[in-house]
Design a protein around this motif. Structure first.
Motif, PDB file in Angstrom:
ATOM      1  N   ALA A  36      -7.158 -14.188  10.615  1.00 42.11           N
ATOM      2  CA  ALA A  36      -7.108 -12.821  10.075  1.00 42.11           C
ATOM      3  C   ALA A  36      -7.372 -12.771   8.571  1.00 42.11           C
ATOM      4  O   ALA A  36      -7.498 -11.691   8.004  1.00 42.11           O
ATOM      5  CB  ALA A  36      -5.756 -12.190  10.390  1.00 42.11           C
TER       6      ALA A  36
ATOM      7  N   LEU B 257      -7.902  -2.977  11.624  1.00 42.77           N
ATOM      8  CA  LEU B 257      -6.476  -3.009  11.307  1.00 42.77           C
ATOM      9  C   LEU B 257      -6.318  -2.060  10.124  1.00 42.77           C
ATOM     10  O   LEU B 257      -6.505  -2.448   8.973  1.00 42.77           O
ATOM     11  CB  LEU B 257      -6.025  -4.430  10.945  1.00 42.77           C
ATOM     12  CG  LEU B 257      -4.549  -4.549  10.562  1.00 42.77           C
ATOM     13  CD1 LEU B 257      -3.640  -4.152  11.717  1.00 42.77           C
ATOM     14  CD2 LEU B 257      -4.233  -5.953  10.098  1.00 42.77           C
TER      15      LEU B 257
ATOM     16  N   GLN C 151       0.828  -1.210   0.000  1.00 44.85           N
ATOM     17  CA  GLN C 151       0.000   0.000   0.000  1.00 44.85           C
ATOM     18  C   GLN C 151       0.860   1.257   0.000  1.00 44.85           C
ATOM     19  O   GLN C 151       0.548   2.231  -0.688  1.00 44.85           O
ATOM     20  CB  GLN C 151      -0.931   0.015   1.220  1.00 44.85           C
ATOM     21  CG  GLN C 151      -2.063  -0.987   1.076  1.00 44.85           C
ATOM     22  CD  GLN C 151      -3.062  -0.909   2.224  1.00 44.85           C
ATOM     23  OE1 GLN C 151      -3.109   0.076   2.956  1.00 44.85           O
ATOM     24  NE2 GLN C 151      -3.860  -1.936   2.370  1.00 44.85           N
TER      25      GLN C 151
ATOM     26  N   LEU D 178      -4.475   1.344   8.076  1.00 44.60           N
ATOM     27  CA  LEU D 178      -3.433   2.335   7.835  1.00 44.60           C
ATOM     28  C   LEU D 178      -4.121   3.689   7.974  1.00 44.60           C
ATOM     29  O   LEU D 178      -5.032   4.007   7.203  1.00 44.60           O
ATOM     30  CB  LEU D 178      -2.850   2.148   6.429  1.00 44.60           C
ATOM     31  CG  LEU D 178      -1.865   3.216   5.954  1.00 44.60           C
ATOM     32  CD1 LEU D 178      -0.702   3.379   6.919  1.00 44.60           C
ATOM     33  CD2 LEU D 178      -1.352   2.874   4.564  1.00 44.60           C
ATOM     34  N   VAL D 179      -3.752   4.445   8.990  1.00 41.06           N
ATOM     35  CA  VAL D 179      -4.462   5.696   9.300  1.00 41.06           C
ATOM     36  C   VAL D 179      -3.883   6.864   8.514  1.00 41.06           C
ATOM     37  O   VAL D 179      -4.606   7.622   7.885  1.00 41.06           O
ATOM     38  CB  VAL D 179      -4.403   5.984  10.819  1.00 41.06           C
ATOM     39  CG1 VAL D 179      -5.058   7.323  11.143  1.00 41.06           C
ATOM     40  CG2 VAL D 179      -5.083   4.861  11.584  1.00 41.06           C
TER      41      VAL D 179
ATOM     42  N   ILE E 132      -5.214   8.342   5.358  1.00 38.07           N
ATOM     43  CA  ILE E 132      -5.464   7.226   4.446  1.00 38.07           C
ATOM     44  C   ILE E 132      -6.712   6.435   4.838  1.00 38.07           C
ATOM     45  O   ILE E 132      -7.628   6.277   4.054  1.00 38.07           O
ATOM     46  CB  ILE E 132      -4.257   6.247   4.406  1.00 38.07           C
ATOM     47  CG1 ILE E 132      -2.941   7.001   4.152  1.00 38.07           C
ATOM     48  CG2 ILE E 132      -4.483   5.162   3.377  1.00 38.07           C
ATOM     49  CD1 ILE E 132      -2.771   7.550   2.768  1.00 38.07           C
ATOM     50  N   LEU E 133      -6.724   5.917   6.056  1.00 40.30           N
ATOM     51  CA  LEU E 133      -7.845   5.104   6.560  1.00 40.30           C
ATOM     52  C   LEU E 133      -8.202   3.953   5.629  1.00 40.30           C
ATOM     53  O   LEU E 133      -9.317   3.850   5.138  1.00 40.30           O
ATOM     54  CB  LEU E 133      -9.069   5.998   6.805  1.00 40.30           C
ATOM     55  CG  LEU E 133      -8.896   7.010   7.930  1.00 40.30           C
ATOM     56  CD1 LEU E 133     -10.137   7.872   8.068  1.00 40.30           C
ATOM     57  CD2 LEU E 133      -8.592   6.319   9.248  1.00 40.30           C
ATOM     58  N   HIS E 134      -7.251   3.109   5.379  1.00 34.09           N
ATOM     59  CA  HIS E 134      -7.466   1.965   4.488  1.00 34.09           C
ATOM     60  C   HIS E 134      -7.131   0.687   5.240  1.00 34.09           C
ATOM     61  O   HIS E 134      -6.093   0.607   5.901  1.00 34.09           O
ATOM     62  CB  HIS E 134      -6.569   2.125   3.263  1.00 34.09           C
ATOM     63  CG  HIS E 134      -6.884   1.149   2.168  1.00 34.09           C
ATOM     64  ND1 HIS E 134      -6.244  -0.051   2.044  1.00 34.09           N
ATOM     65  CD2 HIS E 134      -7.785   1.203   1.170  1.00 34.09           C
ATOM     66  CE1 HIS E 134      -6.745  -0.696   0.995  1.00 34.09           C
ATOM     67  NE2 HIS E 134      -7.681   0.038   0.451  1.00 34.09           N
ATOM     68  N   GLY E 135      -8.000  -0.302   5.158  1.00 31.01           N
ATOM     69  CA  GLY E 135      -7.745  -1.579   5.814  1.00 31.01           C
ATOM     70  C   GLY E 135      -6.449  -2.186   5.287  1.00 31.01           C
ATOM     71  O   GLY E 135      -6.250  -2.259   4.076  1.00 31.01           O
ATOM     72  N   ILE E 136      -5.567  -2.604   6.185  1.00 31.36           N
ATOM     73  CA  ILE E 136      -4.267  -3.126   5.736  1.00 31.36           C
ATOM     74  C   ILE E 136      -4.452  -4.430   4.966  1.00 31.36           C
ATOM     75  O   ILE E 136      -3.719  -4.724   4.034  1.00 31.36           O
ATOM     76  CB  ILE E 136      -3.307  -3.294   6.939  1.00 31.36           C
ATOM     77  CG1 ILE E 136      -2.984  -1.903   7.499  1.00 31.36           C
ATOM     78  CG2 ILE E 136      -2.028  -4.032   6.537  1.00 31.36           C
ATOM     79  CD1 ILE E 136      -2.085  -1.905   8.705  1.00 31.36           C
ATOM     80  N   LEU E 137      -5.469  -5.209   5.337  1.00 30.03           N
ATOM     81  CA  LEU E 137      -5.701  -6.467   4.625  1.00 30.03           C
ATOM     82  C   LEU E 137      -6.795  -6.319   3.556  1.00 30.03           C
ATOM     83  O   LEU E 137      -7.390  -7.313   3.130  1.00 30.03           O
ATOM     84  CB  LEU E 137      -6.037  -7.585   5.614  1.00 30.03           C
ATOM     85  CG  LEU E 137      -4.852  -7.971   6.524  1.00 30.03           C
ATOM     86  CD1 LEU E 137      -5.258  -9.034   7.526  1.00 30.03           C
ATOM     87  CD2 LEU E 137      -3.655  -8.452   5.701  1.00 30.03           C
ATOM     88  N   ALA E 138      -7.019  -5.070   3.109  1.00 27.77           N
ATOM     89  CA  ALA E 138      -8.075  -4.834   2.116  1.00 27.77           C
ATOM     90  C   ALA E 138      -7.838  -5.639   0.835  1.00 27.77           C
ATOM     91  O   ALA E 138      -8.782  -6.150   0.239  1.00 27.77           O
ATOM     92  CB  ALA E 138      -8.179  -3.351   1.803  1.00 27.77           C
TER      93      ALA E 138
END
Ligand SMILES: Nc1nc2c(ncn2[C@@H]2O[C@H](COP(=O)(O)OP(=O)(O)O)[C@@H](O)[C@H]2O)c(=O)[nH]1
Ligand SMILES: [Mg+2]
Ligand SMILES: [Zn+2]
Ligand SMILES: [Zn+2]
Lengths: 113, 249
Positions: free
Chosen positions: B152, A105, A13, A107-108, B31-37
């Motif tokens: 997970a 979980l 990402q 990424l902020v 960003i606010l994106h799921g790491i496992l998206a």
């Protein structure tokens, strides 16, 4: 331990974000992790020191915020805190609750240059 | 990135309190994106494959040795001639489980994960390339024996079945809450050994699952005595019937 796999997903990402923003590298990364995500923050930090090598995040600092667990009771309707292995209602003790937070979980944010 | 998972990607610099401000030439992005998206997208893609071909997909998870392969062997025999069962089986290094299952007359695809302690949606997708989904009624995915990491990773399954053998102790749901919270059904396996294990209380195991706000049934099962097999097969038949599958009588 799957925290290394999780870090690899994180690095993917970051590579995309750096490219999309025509940046050079990542300085700082903020992640939000809840106790119900299945990922351990301590191992995640450790794995990140390995996963970042040779990437755009090679010198990046990782900070991890803990997302507290909140549940809403389907019986008494109230909300409150809970722990990973006891998600029962803190008010009436019933187990029929819904998890409102604590499984994230995310990424902020990232700091780029 | 994408619209489907609610991820927000902005190139507007934002200031976030509590962290040292970005130095000149540096930008801070929210960003606010799921790491496992990415895994979740791939899992959704698998699920679309399963739905398109009307395949019931079940993810079997447990500690190593809780009896996943033994349960599959018994299930295949119980449903012989009635439903088409295929298995994708994950293991760190060997082909043993796939070979065991093939001896019961089903197609079994082995995924060797090497050092990886779980299956993810992408490796399952890769294995699907070796399988014709159309004739399949039930696709079992036997995950790598591990009560932590597989929890997970969504694989695109319709249901999670978690096995807890009675020799492991009735407190395991409290020790591995993420795994047991994800279960749609908990099988308390090797129930034939209960007479030797006075410390294992099936109702305590159930109570520990409830404390995870999980209504999943907990069913005693043994492939040795056959206890619970009727319940298990009836559950599968119910899940299949919900997909309009009746089986060959
Ligand atoms: N007594 C007893 N042993 C079982 C039962 N199910 C599995 N086993 C044994 O437990 C061991 C591990 O089983 P296996 O199916 O390979 O577990 P897996 O690693 O979860 O796939 C084998 O020696 C099986 O014979 C059962 O219901 N009762
Ligand atoms: Mg096995
Ligand atoms: Zn309540
Ligand atoms: Zn996305």
């Amino acid at each position: 331990m799957h925290e290394l796999s999780v870090c690899q997903a994180l690095i993917e990402q970051l590579i995309t974000i750096v490219a999309e923003n025509q940046a050079r590298s990542v300085h700082h990364i903020k992640v939000c992790n809840g106790p119900l995500s299945g990922v351990d923050s301590h191992f995640l930090k450790q794995a990140f020191t390995v996963a970042r090598l040779g990437t755009v995040a090679e010198h990046a600092e990782l900070s991890i915020d803990r997302e507290p667990i909140q549940v809403r009771c389907s019986v008494c309707g109230q909300e409150g805190g809970a722990t990973a292995n006891s998600l029962v209602c803190p008010h009436c003790g019933d187990w029929r609750t819904e998890v409102l937070s604590g499984d994230a979980l995310l990424l902020v944010s990232v700091e780029l240059s | 990135m994408c619209d489907s998972c609610g991820c927000v990607l902005t190139s507007e610099p934002v200031s976030i309190d509590g962290h040292h401000g970005a130095a000149p030439g540096q930008r801070e992005l929210s960003i606010l994106h799921g790491i496992l998206a990415d895994n979740n997208h791939a899992a959704q893609h698998n699920r679309e494959h399963f739905n398109l071909h009307n395949v019931l997909a079940i993810n079997l998870m447990s500690a190593p040795g809780s009896g996943k392969t033994a349960l599959l062997e018994a299930t295949i025999d119980a449903f012989a001639g009635q439903y088409n069962i295929t298995v994708v089986v994950g293991d760190l290094a060997t082909e043993n489980d796939a070979n065991r299952l093939r001896r019961h007359g089903v197609q079994a695809v082995q995924i060797n994960t090497g050092n990886t302690c779980h299956l993810d949606a992408a490796v399952v997708h890769h294995a699907l390339h070796d399988i014709a989904l159309e004739p399949i009624d039930i696709l079992f995915i036997e995950n790598v024996g591990n009560l932590v990491c597989p929890a997970a990773y969504d694989l695109g399954q319709h249901f999670n079945v978690v096995l807890l053998s009675v020799v492991e102790g009735d407190d395991k749901p409290a020790k591995y809450p993420v795994m047991f919270r994800s279960a749609d059904l908990v099988l308390l396996t090797k129930s034939d050994l209960l007479p030797h294990l006075p410390g294992f209380d099936p109702s305590a195991a159930e109570e520990n699952v409830r404390r995870l706000a999980n209504a999943a049934p907990t069913v005693l099962l043994s492939v040795v005595t056959g206890e619970g097999m009727t319940h298990w097969c009836a559950q599968l038949t119910t899940w299949l019937a919900a997909r309009g599958k009746k089986g060959t009588p």
